[in-house]
Design an enzyme around this catalytic site. Structure first.
Site, PDB file in Angstrom:
ATOM      1  N   LYS A  56       0.867  -1.184   0.000  1.00  0.00           N
ATOM      2  CA  LYS A  56       0.000   0.000   0.000  1.00  0.00           C
ATOM      3  C   LYS A  56       0.901   1.232   0.000  1.00  0.00           C
ATOM      4  CE  LYS A  56      -4.332   0.991   2.445  1.00  0.00           C
ATOM      5  NZ  LYS A  56      -5.006   0.814   3.746  1.00  0.00           N
TER       6      LYS A  56
HETATM    7  O1  G3P Z   1      -7.637   1.648   5.773  1.00  0.00           O
HETATM    8  C1  G3P Z   1      -7.974   2.854   5.202  1.00  0.00           C
HETATM    9  C2  G3P Z   1      -9.317   3.419   5.604  1.00  0.00           C
HETATM   10  O2  G3P Z   1     -10.326   2.459   5.471  1.00  0.00           O
HETATM   11  C3  G3P Z   1      -9.333   4.171   6.887  1.00  0.00           C
HETATM   12  O3  G3P Z   1     -10.618   4.449   7.354  1.00  0.00           O
HETATM   13  O4  G3P Z   1     -12.131   5.050   9.193  1.00  0.00           O
HETATM   14  O5  G3P Z   1      -9.697   5.656   9.347  1.00  0.00           O
HETATM   15  O6  G3P Z   1     -11.210   6.835   7.765  1.00  0.00           O
HETATM   16  P1  G3P Z   1     -10.919   5.554   8.471  1.00  0.00           P
END
Ligand code: G3P
Length: 229
Positions: free
Chosen positions: A83
């Site tokens: 990633k």
């Molecule tokens: O893994 C990336 C993403 O899904 C992060 O989500 O909830 O931290 O905005 P969030």
């Protein structure tokens, strides 16, 4: 539509992989930090549990260092996906890794223009963060709609749209309606997808009516078997 789970919590992954619904796992530096483990062990353990793609994020921000970290991470298991953030260095890293046939997930995507760039450098996955757009007063799902539309104009773009930063079941349904390839779900949201109050109420009614009959399917089968002997 494929379901990935967005966590580095091994217990959650183990529990949810038993449902047969998990196609992969995504992690990020914050999720690794939350797990309390070291990234190399955590990713190796996740790869032991899940045969689908497991995203592990580089933490360097410059090309050479990103490449070095990507090499270490990709050697953990064959299903590791590297990633990288959507930056100039991240996309340079993506292009080179893809030339070596290493799968890459380009993360932190907040615009259609960024998604177009990721598609051009051959990213395996693009991760638009819908919840974080909603958080600042935008409409994250509009971005998914735009990316689906743009990618569909160019059959040479093979990048899969991985809807990330999902906050609730509606994000999942909207993404499915738009034809997004994948959603990555926090464990809580995956569990919410099972739930409907009418399912709970209907099941409770069925069971209380059933109890009144005094029957047991297994006991009846056993009785039949004995009678036939
Ligand atoms: O893994 C990336 C993403 O899904 C992060 O989500 O909830 O931290 O905005 P969030």
């Amino acid at each position: 539509m494929k379901f990935f789970i967005d966590t580095a919590d091994l217990e959650e992954i183990r529990d949810l992989s038993d449902t047969g619904l998990l196609d992969g796992v995504t992690t990020n530096p914050s999720l690794i930090a939350k797990s309390g483990g070291n990234i190399l062990d955590v990713i190796a353990n996740i790869c032991d549990l899940v045969s689908g793609p497991v995203s592990a994020e580089v933490t360097a921000t410059e090309f050479d260092a990103m490449m070095s970290e990507a090499k270490v991470l990709s050697e953990i298991a064959p299903n590791v996906v590297i990633k990288v953030p959507l930056t100039v260095d991240g996309l340079k890293t993506c292009k080179l890794l893809r030339e070596d046939n290493i799968e890459v997930n380009v993360t932190l995507c907040f615009s259609a223009a960024q998604a177009l760039l990721a598609g051009k450098v051959g990213a395996s996955f693009i991760s638009p963060f819908v919840g974080r757009i909603d958080d600042i007063g935008g409409t994250g799902m509009e971005l998914i709609d735009e990316i689906v539309d743009i990618y569909s104009q160019y059959p040479s773009i093979e990048t899969e749209i991985l809807v990330a930063s999902v906050r609730h079941p509606n994000h999942v349904i909207e993404a499915a309606k738009m034809g997004a390839d994948i959603v990555t779900l926090p464990p809580k949201v995956l569990r919410q997808l099972f739930k409907h109050p009418l399912t709970d109420r209907g099941l409770s009614d069925f069971l209380s009516d059933w109890e009144k009959t005094g029957q047991s399917i297994l006991n009846l089968a056993e009785d039949r078997k004995k009678a036939a002997e």
